[in-house]
Design a protein around this motif. Structure first.
Motif, PDB file in Angstrom:
ATOM      1  N   MET A   1       0.824  -1.198   0.000  1.00  0.00           N
ATOM      2  CA  MET A   1       0.000   0.000   0.000  1.00  0.00           C
ATOM      3  C   MET A   1       0.867   1.261   0.000  1.00  0.00           C
ATOM      4  N   MET A   2       1.963   1.190   0.722  1.00  0.00           N
ATOM      5  CA  MET A   2       2.858   2.349   0.768  1.00  0.00           C
ATOM      6  C   MET A   2       3.503   2.600  -0.590  1.00  0.00           C
ATOM      7  N   ASP A   3       3.716   1.517  -1.372  1.00  0.00           N
ATOM      8  CA  ASP A   3       4.285   1.696  -2.708  1.00  0.00           C
ATOM      9  C   ASP A   3       3.374   2.544  -3.586  1.00  0.00           C
ATOM     10  N   PHE A   4       2.062   2.368  -3.452  1.00  0.00           N
ATOM     11  CA  PHE A   4       1.136   3.171  -4.242  1.00  0.00           C
ATOM     12  C   PHE A   4       1.194   4.638  -3.837  1.00  0.00           C
ATOM     13  N   LEU A   5       1.360   4.891  -2.549  1.00  0.00           N
ATOM     14  CA  LEU A   5       1.494   6.266  -2.073  1.00  0.00           C
ATOM     15  C   LEU A   5       2.796   6.875  -2.568  1.00  0.00           C
ATOM     16  N   PHE A   6       3.901   6.148  -2.451  1.00  0.00           N
ATOM     17  CA  PHE A   6       5.184   6.655  -2.928  1.00  0.00           C
ATOM     18  C   PHE A   6       5.172   6.861  -4.437  1.00  0.00           C
ATOM     19  N   ALA A   7       4.552   5.954  -5.171  1.00  0.00           N
ATOM     20  CA  ALA A   7       4.468   6.098  -6.632  1.00  0.00           C
ATOM     21  C   ALA A   7       3.671   7.342  -7.004  1.00  0.00           C
ATOM     22  N   PHE A   8       2.568   7.590  -6.298  1.00  0.00           N
ATOM     23  CA  PHE A   8       1.757   8.776  -6.586  1.00  0.00           C
ATOM     24  C   PHE A   8       2.547  10.050  -6.288  1.00  0.00           C
ATOM     25  N   ILE A   9       3.261  10.072  -5.187  1.00  0.00           N
ATOM     26  CA  ILE A   9       4.065  11.253  -4.837  1.00  0.00           C
ATOM     27  C   ILE A   9       5.152  11.483  -5.882  1.00  0.00           C
ATOM     28  N   TRP A  10       5.840  10.414  -6.301  1.00  0.00           N
ATOM     29  CA  TRP A  10       6.859  10.548  -7.339  1.00  0.00           C
ATOM     30  C   TRP A  10       6.245  11.066  -8.642  1.00  0.00           C
ATOM     31  N   LEU A  11       5.076  10.547  -9.013  1.00  0.00           N
ATOM     32  CA  LEU A  11       4.422  11.015 -10.244  1.00  0.00           C
ATOM     33  C   LEU A  11       4.120  12.510 -10.177  1.00  0.00           C
ATOM     34  N   ILE A  12       3.574  12.952  -9.079  1.00  0.00           N
ATOM     35  CA  ILE A  12       3.198  14.359  -8.939  1.00  0.00           C
ATOM     36  C   ILE A  12       4.435  15.252  -8.921  1.00  0.00           C
ATOM     37  N   VAL A  13       5.470  14.829  -8.221  1.00  0.00           N
ATOM     38  CA  VAL A  13       6.694  15.632  -8.135  1.00  0.00           C
ATOM     39  C   VAL A  13       7.382  15.739  -9.496  1.00  0.00           C
ATOM     40  N   LEU A  14       7.313  14.694 -10.286  1.00  0.00           N
ATOM     41  CA  LEU A  14       8.032  14.669 -11.557  1.00  0.00           C
ATOM     42  C   LEU A  14       7.213  15.166 -12.747  1.00  0.00           C
ATOM     43  N   VAL A  15       6.037  15.709 -12.521  1.00  0.00           N
ATOM     44  CA  VAL A  15       5.250  16.248 -13.633  1.00  0.00           C
ATOM     45  C   VAL A  15       5.939  17.480 -14.227  1.00  0.00           C
ATOM     46  N   TRP A  16       6.446  18.353 -13.388  1.00  0.00           N
ATOM     47  CA  TRP A  16       7.110  19.563 -13.903  1.00  0.00           C
ATOM     48  C   TRP A  16       8.336  19.222 -14.755  1.00  0.00           C
ATOM     49  N   PRO A  17       9.246  18.345 -14.286  1.00  0.00           N
ATOM     50  CA  PRO A  17      10.356  17.963 -15.166  1.00  0.00           C
ATOM     51  C   PRO A  17       9.880  17.283 -16.452  1.00  0.00           C
ATOM     52  N   ALA A  18       8.795  16.530 -16.374  1.00  0.00           N
ATOM     53  CA  ALA A  18       8.257  15.880 -17.569  1.00  0.00           C
ATOM     54  C   ALA A  18       7.785  16.923 -18.581  1.00  0.00           C
ATOM     55  N   GLN A  19       7.138  17.977 -18.095  1.00  0.00           N
ATOM     56  CA  GLN A  19       6.703  19.043 -18.991  1.00  0.00           C
ATOM     57  C   GLN A  19       7.895  19.731 -19.638  1.00  0.00           C
TER      58      GLN A  19
END
Length: 107
Positions: A1-19
């Protein structure tokens, strides 16, 4: 369950570099390839235009869908490259976000 939370946080944090990566790739292709090349180089250009329009607040729903899907997908790829063990949760989040963004009304 914590992996899903960490994955979501990583996704949100890395949206700006992705753009930033999307706009850099589009700029690079625009400068180095002749105009009206096949479909593959045109996709990053359309995606970058959608990103810029969304940033300034005048993107239509179709451009918003393209911008969000591309940013989340690239963010997911970066997340998996950084944290390989989050592959399954990242795939789930990217698919879920891409499906949810499809509910924007495109008229």
């Amino acid at each position: 369950m914590m992996d899903f939370l960490f994955a979501f946080i990583w996704l949100i944090v890395l949206v700006w570099p992705a753009q930033k990566i999307i706009t850099w790739v589009a700029s690079f292709l625009h400068k180095n390839l002749p105009k009206n090349t096949p479909i593959l180089p045109n996709l990053p250009l359309q995606t970058a235009k959608a990103q810029i329009k969304m940033k300034h607040g005048y993107a239509n729903p179709k451009e918003t869908i393209l911008a969000v899907r591309s940013a989340v997908t690239i963010s997911g790829i970066i997340t998996v490259l950084i944290q390989w063990h989050l592959l399954l949760p990242v795939i789930v989040w990217v698919i879920l976000i891409c499906i949810l963004i499809s509910f924007i009304d495109v008229k």
